[in-house]
Motif scaffolding. Structure first.
Motif, PDB file in Angstrom:
ATOM      1  N   ASP A 121      21.002  10.717  -3.776  1.00 18.74           N
ATOM      2  CA  ASP A 121      20.271  10.398  -5.005  1.00 18.74           C
ATOM      3  C   ASP A 121      20.525  11.490  -6.038  1.00 18.74           C
ATOM      4  OD1 ASP A 121      18.735   7.973  -4.314  1.00 18.74           O
ATOM      5  OD2 ASP A 121      17.877   9.258  -2.769  1.00 18.74           O
ATOM      6  N   ASP A 130      22.788   0.044  -8.977  1.00 24.08           N
ATOM      7  CA  ASP A 130      22.289   0.892  -7.882  1.00 24.08           C
ATOM      8  C   ASP A 130      20.781   1.112  -7.936  1.00 24.08           C
ATOM      9  OD1 ASP A 130      22.968   2.332 -10.254  1.00 24.08           O
ATOM     10  OD2 ASP A 130      22.591   4.188  -9.156  1.00 24.08           O
ATOM     11  N   ARG A 165      13.412   1.349  -0.401  1.00 22.55           N
ATOM     12  CA  ARG A 165      14.459   1.185  -1.410  1.00 22.55           C
ATOM     13  C   ARG A 165      14.737  -0.275  -1.753  1.00 22.55           C
ATOM     14  NH1 ARG A 165      17.865   5.794  -2.287  1.00 22.55           N
ATOM     15  NH2 ARG A 165      17.434   7.487  -0.830  1.00 22.55           N
ATOM     16  N   ALA A 191      19.369   7.589 -13.454  1.00 18.14           N
ATOM     17  CA  ALA A 191      19.510   8.155 -12.115  1.00 18.14           C
ATOM     18  C   ALA A 191      20.586   7.379 -11.359  1.00 18.14           C
ATOM     19  CB  ALA A 191      18.180   8.061 -11.381  1.00 18.14           C
ATOM     20  N   LEU A 192      21.228   8.042 -10.388  1.00 25.62           N
ATOM     21  CA  LEU A 192      22.223   7.367  -9.550  1.00 25.62           C
ATOM     22  C   LEU A 192      21.659   7.231  -8.136  1.00 25.62           C
ATOM     23  CD1 LEU A 192      25.395   9.449 -10.580  1.00 25.62           C
ATOM     24  CD2 LEU A 192      24.410   7.451 -11.735  1.00 25.62           C
ATOM     25  N   GLY A 193      21.781   6.050  -7.574  1.00 26.81           N
ATOM     26  CA  GLY A 193      21.249   5.814  -6.238  1.00 26.81           C
ATOM     27  C   GLY A 193      22.132   6.400  -5.152  1.00 26.81           C
ATOM     28  N   ALA A 194      21.521   6.736  -4.013  1.00 27.27           N
ATOM     29  CA  ALA A 194      22.278   7.240  -2.862  1.00 27.27           C
ATOM     30  C   ALA A 194      23.372   6.251  -2.496  1.00 27.27           C
ATOM     31  CB  ALA A 194      21.341   7.447  -1.680  1.00 27.27           C
TER      32      ALA A 194
END
Lengths: 335, 335
Positions: free
Chosen positions: B147, A117, A10, B252-255
Motif C-alpha cells: 500500500d 486498485d 479490502r 493512494a496505490l493499492g497493495a
C-alpha cells in the motif's frame, strides 16, 4: 437481483439487497465477495437469485440495508475502462476551445484505461489535496462484465454484461491538458472513482435496459440543487455492447471488468448545447460541460470546480421515484 | 526470497522458489495467492522468508520448480502502471519521426495506466490476430508495491517496494499512432503483458538493487539470436521511487500495484543511438528502437515486427550467470 458489498476488509462482504433497498441478506455463504461471485457466475448466479427471491418474500434472516455502510460494489477491480459514448459531450468541449472534432469520433469509440486498485464507496468523501487541480464530478452509467473472449462481437459482449450501476468518475480537470499533451492518456488527472451502493442485473431493469443502454433520467444534484437531469438512453452514440467489443478487440477481458459510458450528455431540443435546469434545460453531468456552454455563450466559464465542503448526489429512479441503484452522495474534503 | 505462482485457477498458487530456481515449496498455508500475501505482507513476509530459508536448507518437502508451470506471479492484478523511465528511448523515437521532445520529459515522468485483468505466463504464447498490427516486445523491469499512501514521498515509495521482476510488455505498434491521436492513451495497442516466472524481494538482489534501480544486463534474444544486452541500471532517468511517487501524487496505490520502468534503453558510448549487438553495441529491448535507429541511419526501418512463430527470450543473470527471475520465453501464435 440487486447486489452490494458491505464495508469489510479490502473486498467487502457480498449481500443481496431488496428491490426497495431497505433490506439485505448475507450472501457470503454463496460467494464471499462480488469478485468471487463474478469469477464463478454460472455456478452461483442461480443461488444468488434464489436468495433475492427469499429476501423479497421475507423468508430468510434479513438486515436493514444502510447505504452508508456500503463500499463500492467492487471495492477494487481488475479492470476499469471508461468510454466516452456521449459524443455530444466531446463535441461541446472541443467547440469551446475552438478545436475541430474528427469525424471518426462518431464511429470509433474513445476509451481510456482507468485505475481500479481502490474505489470510493457511495458515501465516502472525495479527498482533494489541491483545489487548483480543478476537481470535477462525472456522472456515468457502468456495466460489469463476465469473461469476454478476445475479439468478441457486440452480441457476445452484450451477453457478457452481468451488472449495471452508476459512477462518479472524479476528474482533476486542470491536470488533464498537461497529461494529454504528453500523449500517454490520463493518470494523475483521474483519482479514485466512486460507485453506486448497489449494482443490478440487467433483467431487474425491465424496460429501462434497451439495446445495451440504460434508459431514463440520470439525476445529479450539486450542493443540494438540481444540476443534471439528462436521459442516459438518449444521445449515447455507442451502446455498452459496442464499447465492450471495442475493449476486447486485441485482448480478452477478465470477469469483473467495469466498463463506463463516459459523462452522460444530452443535446438541447434544438440540437445546440443543453441549457441549465433553472433555464428549463436538462442540465449537466459534469461541471466541465456547463463551463463549456458558458464559454460558448458568454465567452468565459462561470461555474467553479469543486472545493472543500461541496456536495454531489448522483442517482436514477424507477417508475415509483425510488432510487434503483441507491445514491452516490459525496462531500469534497481537503487533504 | 523468490516467489512464484503455479498455474491454478484465476490467481495461481503461491510457492517459494529456491535461489537457483530448481526447487519450490508450497506456501499456500501462509497465503493462498501472491495477492493475498501482498494484502497481508507485514503479517506473512516473515513466515515466507522462514519457508525460503528452510527450502534452501532442504529442511521441508520440496518440489521441482518448472518455469513452464508458472503463471505470471500476479496472474491478474489491481493495477499495472507503466512508466517510460529510459528517456533515451523516447528521445530516439521522436528523433526518428522528426519531432522535438519537450524538455519536461527529462523531469516529469511519462506513465500510462495498463490493463491488469489478465497477464500471460512466462511461457505462454503471444496471441496475435493480425500481423498488420505491428506486434513488438518490450523488455522492462517491474516492481510490485505494498500500500502506498496518497502523496507518498520518493523515500516512502522506495520503502513500499515488495518485489522486483521483469516483463515483456507486448505492444501493437501500428495501432499506437491512431490511439494516441485520439488523446486518451493506449488501450487496444497494449494487449496482455507477460511476466518473469519469479519475482524477488529487493534484499535478494544485493548490489544489483541500488537507489531504486535494478543494476545489470537485461538480456533479450530474438529468434534465438542476441538482440539486447542493455544495462538496466544505466540511463534510467527516473528510479522506481520517483515513478511510484509520481503515480501516488493524486491517489493512494493499492497493495499489489505493478509499476514498470518502460523499455530499457542505453545510449551508445558516444551519446548517439545504440548499435546492434552484431556491430559491437548493446542492442535493443524492443523492435521499435532498432527500426528507429535504422530510420535515423539509413532512412527507413528494416527489422520487421513480430510474426507467427517468432520467439522472444528475456532474462537477467546473477554473478554466476544464472537467471535471477527465470526466463520469459514466448512464441508468437496466429489467432
Amino acid at each position: 437481483m440487486k447486489l452490494a458489498s458491505l464495508k469489510h476488509g479490502r473486498d467487502g462482504k457480498l449481500v443481496v439487497v431488496s428491490n426497495d433497498l431497505a433490506w439485505c441478506a448475507d450472501a457470503s455463504a454463496i460467494a464471499p465477495t462480488l469478485q468471487a461471485a463474478l469469477d464463478a457466475w454460472d455456478r452461483v448466479a442461480g443461488d444468488l437469485a434464489n436468495l433475492a427471491t427469499d429476501l423479497e418474500h421475507e423468508a430468510i434472516p434479513m438486515m436493514r440495508f444502510h447505504e452508508r455502510l456500503a463500499a463500492a460494489p467492487l471495492p477494487r477491480a481488475y479492470q476499469w475502462a471508461d468510454g466516452s459514448a456521449y459524443v455530444n459531450h466531446v463535441a461541446l468541449v472541443r467547440q469551446a476551445r475552438g478545436a475541430e472534432m474528427p469525424d471518426s469520433f462518431w464511429h470509433d469509440p474513445l476509451m481510456y484505461q482507468g485505475g481500479s486498485d481502490g474505489f470510493l464507496g457511495p458515501r465516502d468523501a472525495i479527498p482533494l489535496r489541491d483545489e487548483a487541480w480543478g476537481c470535477d464530478l462525472e456522472a456515468e452509467v457502468v456495466v460489469v462484465t463476465g469473461d469476454v473472449p478476445l475479439g468478441a462481437t457486440r452480441d457476445e459482449a452484450l451477453a457478457a454484461i452481468r451488472l449495471v450501476g452508476l459512477t462518479n468518475d472524479v476528474s482533476l480537470r486542470n491536470l488533464i491538458p498537461g497529461e494529454l499533451a504528453k500523449g500517454f492518456g490520463f493518470f494523475q488527472s483521474k483519482p479514485a472513482s466512486a460507485f453506486s451502493p448497489v449494482f443490478v442485473t440487467p433483467d431487474t431493469l425491465g424496460d429501462r435496459w434497451q439495446d445495451g443502454k440504460l434508459v431514463g433520467t440520470l439525476m445529479v444534484d450539486l450542493n443540494g440543487k438540481p444540476f443534471g437531469r439528462a436521459d442516459a438512453g438518449a444521445d449515447m452514440t455507442f451502446d455498452f455492447g459496442t464499447l465492450i467489443a471495442h475493449a476486447a478487440k486485441t485482448r480478452a477481458l477478465g470477469a469483473g471488468t467495469i466498463i463506463g459510458s463516459g459523462t452522460v450528455s444530452n443535446r438541447d431540443a434544438d440540437g445546440g448545447p443543453g441549457k441549465p435546469i433553472a433555464e428549463g434545460g436538462l442540465g449537466y453531468c459534469c461541471i466541465a460541460e456547463v463551463r463549456t456552454v458558458e464559454t460558448i455563450l458568454r465567452g468565459a466559464p462561470e461555474t467553479p470546480f469543486l472545493k472543500a465542503g461541496d456536495t454531489v448526489r448522483i442517482w436514477a429512479e424507477d417508475e415509483r421515484h425510488h432510487p434503483i441503484f441507491g445514491t452516490i452522495e459525496q462531500t469534497v474534503e481537503a487533504g
